[in-house]
Design a protein around this motif. Structure first.
Motif, short mmCIF file in Angstrom:
data_model
loop_
_atom_site.label_atom_id
_atom_site.label_comp_id
_atom_site.label_asym_id
_atom_site.label_seq_id
_atom_site.Cartn_x
_atom_site.Cartn_y
_atom_site.Cartn_z
N SER A 229 21.83 41.93 41.02
CA SER A 229 22.22 41.34 39.73
C SER A 229 23.70 40.98 39.74
O SER A 229 24.11 39.94 39.22
N LEU A 230 24.51 41.88 40.34
CA LEU A 230 25.94 41.58 40.45
C LEU A 230 26.16 40.33 41.30
O LEU A 230 27.02 39.50 41.00
N TRP B 202 32.46 41.39 45.66
CA TRP B 202 33.05 42.45 46.49
C TRP B 202 32.58 43.83 45.99
O TRP B 202 32.28 44.70 46.81
N SER B 203 32.53 43.99 44.67
CA SER B 203 32.06 45.28 44.11
C SER B 203 30.61 45.52 44.52
O SER B 203 30.23 46.62 44.92
N ALA B 204 29.80 44.44 44.43
CA ALA B 204 28.39 44.57 44.83
C ALA B 204 28.30 44.96 46.30
O ALA B 204 27.46 45.80 46.68
N GLY B 205 29.17 44.37 47.12
CA GLY B 205 29.16 44.67 48.57
C GLY B 205 29.46 46.13 48.84
O GLY B 205 28.79 46.78 49.65
N THR C 196 29.49 49.47 36.77
CA THR C 196 30.00 48.21 37.35
C THR C 196 29.22 47.03 36.80
O THR C 196 29.81 46.00 36.43
N LEU C 197 27.91 47.17 36.75
CA LEU C 197 27.08 46.05 36.26
C LEU C 197 27.44 45.74 34.80
O LEU C 197 27.63 44.57 34.44
N THR C 198 27.54 46.80 34.00
CA THR C 198 27.86 46.59 32.57
C THR C 198 29.24 45.94 32.43
O THR C 198 29.41 44.99 31.67
N LEU C 199 30.19 46.45 33.20
CA LEU C 199 31.56 45.93 33.12
C LEU C 199 31.59 44.43 33.46
O LEU C 199 32.13 43.62 32.70
N PHE C 200 30.99 44.06 34.59
CA PHE C 200 31.05 42.65 34.99
C PHE C 200 30.21 41.76 34.09
O PHE C 200 30.56 40.60 33.87
N TYR C 201 29.14 42.33 33.53
CA TYR C 201 28.35 41.52 32.60
C TYR C 201 29.19 41.22 31.35
O TYR C 201 29.23 40.07 30.88
N LEU C 202 29.88 42.26 30.85
CA LEU C 202 30.73 42.06 29.67
C LEU C 202 31.86 41.08 29.97
O LEU C 202 32.17 40.21 29.16
N ILE C 203 32.46 41.23 31.17
CA ILE C 203 33.53 40.29 31.56
C ILE C 203 32.99 38.87 31.54
O ILE C 203 33.61 37.94 31.01
#
Lengths: 229, 298, 222
Positions: B35-36, B206-209, B153-160
């Motif tokens: 998803s990321l 990169w976070s997903a990696g 991380t997923l929540t953070l990047f989704y909100l971003i």
């Protein structure tokens, strides 16, 4: 040593020719050529008959060109469709022949790749130097303009895609003796062909001159590209 | 805003529910990684660039980090940072050098090139050869920690993604995505916007990696495979280009791949291939649906 | 006769042509005028089969529905497209020889002789226009559709073009879209179509140039 170099050179030059003709005439980057090359290797292992290999490629190419003409409206759509077709071949091969990931054949026809490459180039150059050459150049330049002046671009597209697919399968078949056959065998060849083809396109030549330049750049790049194949 | 809160709540609920079983927790992490990757792809698409080589942005820093981990953690971290910077610069150069169509080709061909050539990276360590097709090992953390890290991380990047979408920068990205020439004419700095979208996309990938490395404890050249490259394109296609639907479709695709590949290994590849082949047909529907969903979300 | 009946064309849901009927007979010339966006070029493209359309197109009594452009060309319909469209990486000679002998084009426009080895992409607007026109007429069409042929041309070349159109008119039907030199073009035409918002608003049988221009001036500023 020299023979090995010639095999590599013609393998790369042939793939570059197939990528280039498909892109210039068919207006799409044919990403199924890598899968077709791998399929040639599998055909060599299971049914060592080059005629069958060529015919399967021809059939696949015809179906691919029909699918593209039917449902694609842009170069990206056609390229993505060909990528899907390439993945379909690879995964199909992986599913059907999963007993061992790599296959090896006990014959080596790889030197015939030189002949296949040379014949393919002579054929293409012959066409461009014949009265048909001007029509081909028009198709390369502008499909609609070519149609407006009586050129059957659909037929030329189908024939080009089918012959290129047949050549890719045949190249895989002939190279199989020097390869560890796997579903992803063809990707290195495909990438080499794309790189050489993209470099040659920078010269902005058309017709026979472009294909001669393709041959020259393949020769110059063969040493570096050997790593990929 | 209500919609964003509701969507985030759904994702957090999924994270909590799936933490109850070790298998589903592992699956949640995997789904979140993909998803990321899809969110990362959407950041770039917002500015009009369709990447078909996203496996490079996703895999390159963590691949280098795993190679560096063979020596020490410090080397691993340094190589990871270098990998992030290099992958950002390469994608930025591609975006500057090429038009929209050529960008698709260049990223795809480049990622395949990296996939084909990365097994050539082999070196000797302690008398053993490491790398090649097998790849390199990577540190792991406990499943519980990984689950929390991934969900966060997923929540953070989704909100971003959603907040930036509503911001001035987001509107600029959309304007550039719609028409670069017109955006330039109204004074938008194309370079800055392209760099911003690639940077945001890169940070997400990169976070997903990193999470991928921590999940499997091992990185092989398969991280650059075509299937990973085309995954976000497929997820976005099914999700009609809408971010929330695309995240859900990423979850669905990962789940489906587990089911199909357990029935017969490689079967999911056939599904991907079929979706790619039919993608031009699905394309118009996606465009219309995506526009509608985006309008509703807006 | 080349006949297009009740032609409708839509792009992305936007109706560009609405039930347009248009015809040209061999031995006659028609002029199609109208403001930008009135659907003139789309009408020619529909006749040639390069856009999808509703309605019926027939040539000499033969209905040519579903026929691709290259087959329409072989039936004698030739379109010289707008925007000075040439194959840019091919030479002037190659651009013309796709449809006939280069020396025949030089007879109409002698300056082509000096341009023959130049790539068409580097030509000026006027030079491109004579390449487009030569390519169209050399294929010896039964029906010739000329889309803005006089754009960017010198007076001398306009006169050459008009006299070539008059010569070709004896055997072929010619349809011309033009914004330029309407007074001169009307002289050689028999019928005038005025288009507006995707419809034919007025069909004027030309008895004399003055009368036609007068009628046309009611609808547009010439």
């Amino acid at each position: 040593m020299a023979l090995n170099f010639l095999v590599s050179f013609f393998s790369i030059a042939l793939m570059a020719l197939l990528v280039s003709t498909n892109f210039r005439i068919g207006k799409f980057l044919n990403l199924s050529l890598g899968g077709l090359f791998a399929a040639g290797g599998y055909i060599a292992y299971f049914t060592p008959n080059p005629v069958f290999a060529a015919l399967s490629g021809l059939l696949f190419g015809t179906l691919l060109s029909l699918a593209i003409s039917k449902i694609c409206r842009s170069v990206i759509e056609a390229t993505v469709l060909s990528l899907g077709a390439g993945i379909l071949i690879e995964r199909g091969l992986e599913i059907v022949h999963r007993s061992s990931y790599y296959y090896f054949v006990d014959f080596d026809y790889s030197t015939y790749v030189i002949l296949l490459g040379a014949v393919s180039y002579l054929f293409v150059l012959g066409i461009y130097l014949s009265p048909l050459g001007l029509k081909m150049k028009f198709v390369e330049e502008d499909h609609e303009l070519a149609e407006l002046y009586g050129i059957n671009t659909g037929m030329i597209f189908t024939v080009t895609t089918s012959l290129a697919s047949a050549c890719a399968v045949l190249a895989g078949f002939l190279s199989s003796g020097s390869l560890a056959i796997s579903p992803t065998t063809g990707f290195g060849y495909l990438i080499s062909g794309i790189i050489v083809s993209a470099l040659t396109a920078q010269l902005r030549q058309v017709g026979a001159v472009h294909y001669l330049a393709l041959l020259a750049i393949s020769f110059a790049a063969a040493r570096f590209m050997e790593v990929l194949i | 805003m209500k919609r964003i809160v509701a969507e985030t709540a759904v994702m957090l609920s999924l994270a909590v529910i799936m933490s109850l079983s070790p298998y589903y927790s592992w699956l949640f992490v995997l789904m979140s990684i993909y998803s990321l990757l899809t969110l990362s792809w959407l950041f770039m698409r917002k500015a009009g660039r369709i990447s078909m080589g996203h496996s490079f942005l996703f895999g390159f820093p963590v691949f280098l980090a795993s190679a560096g981990y063979s020596f020490s953690s410090e080397v691993s971290i340094q190589l990871f940072i270098a990998g992030c910077a290099l992958s950002f610069v390469i994608f930025y150069i591609f975006a500057e050098m090429t038009g929209r169509t050529a960008f698709v080709f260049l990223t795809l061909v480049f990622s395949i090139f990296v996939w084909v050539s990365s097994p050539k990276l082999v070196f000797e360590k302690g008398g053993y050869l490491t790398g090649g097709e097998v790849g390199f090992s990577f540190p792991t953390i406990s499943q519980k920690e990984l689950h929390i890290l991934t969900g966060g991380t997923l929540t953070l990047f989704y909100l971003i993604y959603r907040i930036i979408g509503e911001s001035r920068a987001g509107y600029f990205m959309r304007a550039v995505g719609d028409d670069e020439t017109a955006s330039k004419a109204v004074g938008i700095d194309l370079r800055k916007i392209k760099a911003l979208s690639i940077l945001l996309s890169g940070m997400t990938a990169w976070s997903a990696g990193i999470i991928y490395g921590l999940e499997f404890g091992h990185i092989s050249p398969e991280i650059f495979s075509v299937e990973i490259s085309v995954f976000p394109f497929i997820a976005s296609l099914i999700g009609a280009g809408n971010p929330f639907a695309s995240v859900l479709s990423s979850f669905g695709l990962v789940y489906l791949s587990k089911i199909l590949n357990s029935m017969y290994p490689g079967l999911m590849g056939i599904v991907y291939a079929a979706i790619l082949i039919l993608s031009p047909k699905i394309g118009w529907w996606v465009y219309v649906k995506g526009k509608r969903l985006d309008e509703k979300a807006g | 006769m080349l006949m297009a009946e009740n032609i409708g064309v839509a792009f992305n849901g936007l109706q560009v042509l609405r039930g347009v009927t248009f015809s040209v007979e061999r031995g006659t010339a028609v002029l199609v005028v109208g403001p930008n966006g009135s659907g003139k070029s789309t009408l020619f493209r529909a006749v040639m089969g390069t856009v999808k359309y509703r309605g019926k197109v027939s040539v000499d009594g033969k209905v040519i529905e579903g026929m691709p452009p290259h087959r329409r060309f072989r039936l004698g319909i030739v379109l010289a497209p707008e925007k000075m469209r040439v194959a840019e990486n091919l030479t002037v000679r190659e651009n013309i020889e796709i449809s006939g002998r280069f020396r025949d084009a030089v007879r109409i426009f002698p300056e082509l002789e000096h341009l023959k080895n130049r790539k068409a992409g580097v030509l000026s607007g006027g030079e491109r226009q004579i390449v487009v026109f030569s390519r169209a007429v050399l294929s010896d069409p039964s029906y010739l559709l000329l889309d803005e042929p006089f754009q960017a041309l010198s007076d001398e070349n306009v006169e050459r073009m008009i006299s070539e159109i008059e010569r070709r008119k004896r055997r072929a039907g010619i349809a011309i879209i033009s914004h330029d030199r309407i007074e001169d073009v009307v002289e050689i035409c028999d019928t005038l179509y005025f288009m507006l918002s995707g419809r034919v608003r007025r069909v004027i049988e030309i008895e004399s140039a003055e009368q036609a221009i007068k009628k046309l001036e009611k609808y547009m500023i010439l």
